[in-house]
Motif scaffolding. Structure first.
Motif, PDB file in Angstrom:
ATOM      1  N   ILE A 170       7.940 -28.855  -3.399  1.00 25.15           N
ATOM      2  CA  ILE A 170       8.169 -27.429  -3.652  1.00 25.15           C
ATOM      3  C   ILE A 170       7.384 -26.560  -2.671  1.00 25.15           C
ATOM      4  N   ILE A 171       6.216 -27.034  -2.253  1.00 21.51           N
ATOM      5  CA  ILE A 171       5.442 -26.287  -1.249  1.00 21.51           C
ATOM      6  C   ILE A 171       6.191 -26.283   0.084  1.00 21.51           C
ATOM      7  N   ARG A 172       6.819 -27.395   0.411  1.00 20.25           N
ATOM      8  CA  ARG A 172       7.620 -27.457   1.642  1.00 20.25           C
ATOM      9  C   ARG A 172       8.763 -26.443   1.584  1.00 20.25           C
ATOM     10  N   LEU A 173       9.427 -26.335   0.430  1.00 21.62           N
ATOM     11  CA  LEU A 173      10.517 -25.378   0.278  1.00 21.62           C
ATOM     12  C   LEU A 173      10.012 -23.946   0.432  1.00 21.62           C
ATOM     13  N   ILE A 174       8.888 -23.647  -0.194  1.00 21.70           N
ATOM     14  CA  ILE A 174       8.311 -22.295  -0.107  1.00 21.70           C
ATOM     15  C   ILE A 174       7.961 -21.963   1.333  1.00 21.70           C
ATOM     16  N   PHE A 175       7.419 -22.938   2.048  1.00 18.98           N
ATOM     17  CA  PHE A 175       6.979 -22.670   3.423  1.00 18.98           C
ATOM     18  C   PHE A 175       8.153 -22.558   4.399  1.00 18.98           C
ATOM     19  N   VAL A 176       9.341 -22.997   3.999  1.00 19.96           N
ATOM     20  CA  VAL A 176      10.523 -22.701   4.821  1.00 19.96           C
ATOM     21  C   VAL A 176      10.745 -21.194   4.852  1.00 19.96           C
ATOM     22  N   ILE A 177      10.591 -20.542   3.705  1.00 17.13           N
ATOM     23  CA  ILE A 177      10.719 -19.082   3.641  1.00 17.13           C
ATOM     24  C   ILE A 177       9.605 -18.422   4.447  1.00 17.13           C
TER      25      ILE A 177
END
Length: 320
Positions: free
Chosen positions: A250-257
């Motif tokens: 989920i941190i990876r997904l957030i850091f895409v933004i």
């Protein structure tokens, strides 16, 4: 113009005034990056069809609004259109055996003509004055809030889905297709599903972006894959630098933004520095290349330090 007069001509307030717009666009393109994340990071599939499906999302949204459809219906149909585009790419690859890059390129080329046929012309205006839109650049602060809510919902949905059995098979297929096939997973089916989901997310971001800018254009997706990759790569490098081994899905997904926002801030700085606007694609390529090289450079540096440490340790033992 000498260096002193050049820097004195720069207006820092103009950069600050443009910053909210850069952030809003960064969030929307970060949403597009989430679609690229599915194929590039999870499936390890070089899908170039996103340049076309991004524009498809905008084209479908615009033409349906013009024909009197509610905005939510238009957005749902845009997502469905993106899903179909990804489905075509997946079938070209799995059923016909066309390599991943070529199957994406074929879909992208086909979508250019399809998008023109959908709109009837190359550009369709959808001003907030004439239509009830979800998001608009006319109110930047509200646009940022709405965009953040949208990406939060998408991130939660992706986190849930890729924790399910089907989502896990997609991640497994990307990590080790041979082992996944040996375990009885239909890897062709999972590839098609992943590509369909990826392009659905991309088309959704295209729908949001067309509303934000107030028009849909057949060329609005040109270079989208590079911006999506920039969001993914910048976010990954930054996330791993901050969280190191503790970074999770989920941190990876957030850091895409976060990567999308930082990319657009960087482009805002380039424009503020009065660099030629014709070179924006060049600057994009340079930014992506730099962040692509960072993990490799960091890995080499770490290995070099380890090598030196081992050599010093052996030397001390010999001396002892």
């Amino acid at each position: 113009m000498d260096i002193v007069s050049y820097f004195s001509s720069l207006d820092f307030m103009s950069f600050l005034n443009a910053l909210p717009g850069n952030i809003a666009q960064g969030i929307i393109w970060g949403l597009m990056g989430l679609g690229v994340f599915i194929t590039y990071k999870l499936l390890h599939f070089a899908d170039l069809s996103v340049d076309g499906s991004f524009a498809t999302g905008g084209a479908v949204t615009a033409i349906m609004l013009i024909n009197g459809c509610p905005i939510w219906v238009a957005m749902l149909v845009a997502v469905a259109a993106g899903l179909l585009a990804g489905l075509v790419t997946g079938l070209l690859h799995t059923l016909l055996g066309i390599p991943d890059i070529l199957s994406g390129i074929l879909t992208q080329i086909a979508l250019y003509s399809i998008n023109l046929n959908i709109m009837g012309k190359s550009n369709l205006p959808i001003s907030y004055r004439n239509y009830s839109l979800v998001i608009s650049a006319s109110n930047i602060n509200m646009a940022i809030i709405i965009a953040l809510i949208v990406v939060a919902v998408v991130i939660v949905a992706m986190y849930w889905y890729f924790g399910t059995e089907q989502g896990t098979t997609i991640r497994s297929t990307g990590s080790n297709p041979a082992m996944s096939k040996a375990q009885g997973i239909n890897i062709n089916f999972t590839k098609v599903i992943a590509l369909a989901l990826s392009n659905a997310v991309v088309a959704f971001s295209g729908s949001i972006f067309s509303q934000y800018q107030g028009f849909a254009d057949v060329n609005m997706g040109r270079g989208a894959i590079v911006i999506g990759l920039a969001a993914v790569i910048i976010g990954e490098v930054l996330g791993e630098a901050i969280f190191r081994k503790h970074i999770n899905f989920i941190i990876r997904l957030i850091f895409v933004i976060v990567g999308g926002i930082l990319y657009y801030i960087a482009m805002g700085i380039v424009l503020w520095l009065k660099m030629p606007t014709d070179d924006t694609k060049l600057f994009t390529a340079i930014i992506v290349a730099i962040f692509l090289a960072v993990p490799n450079i960091r890995s080499r540096a770490t290995n070099s330090f380890k090598k030196v440490a081992k050599q010093n340790s052996k030397a001390q033992k010999v001396e002892g």
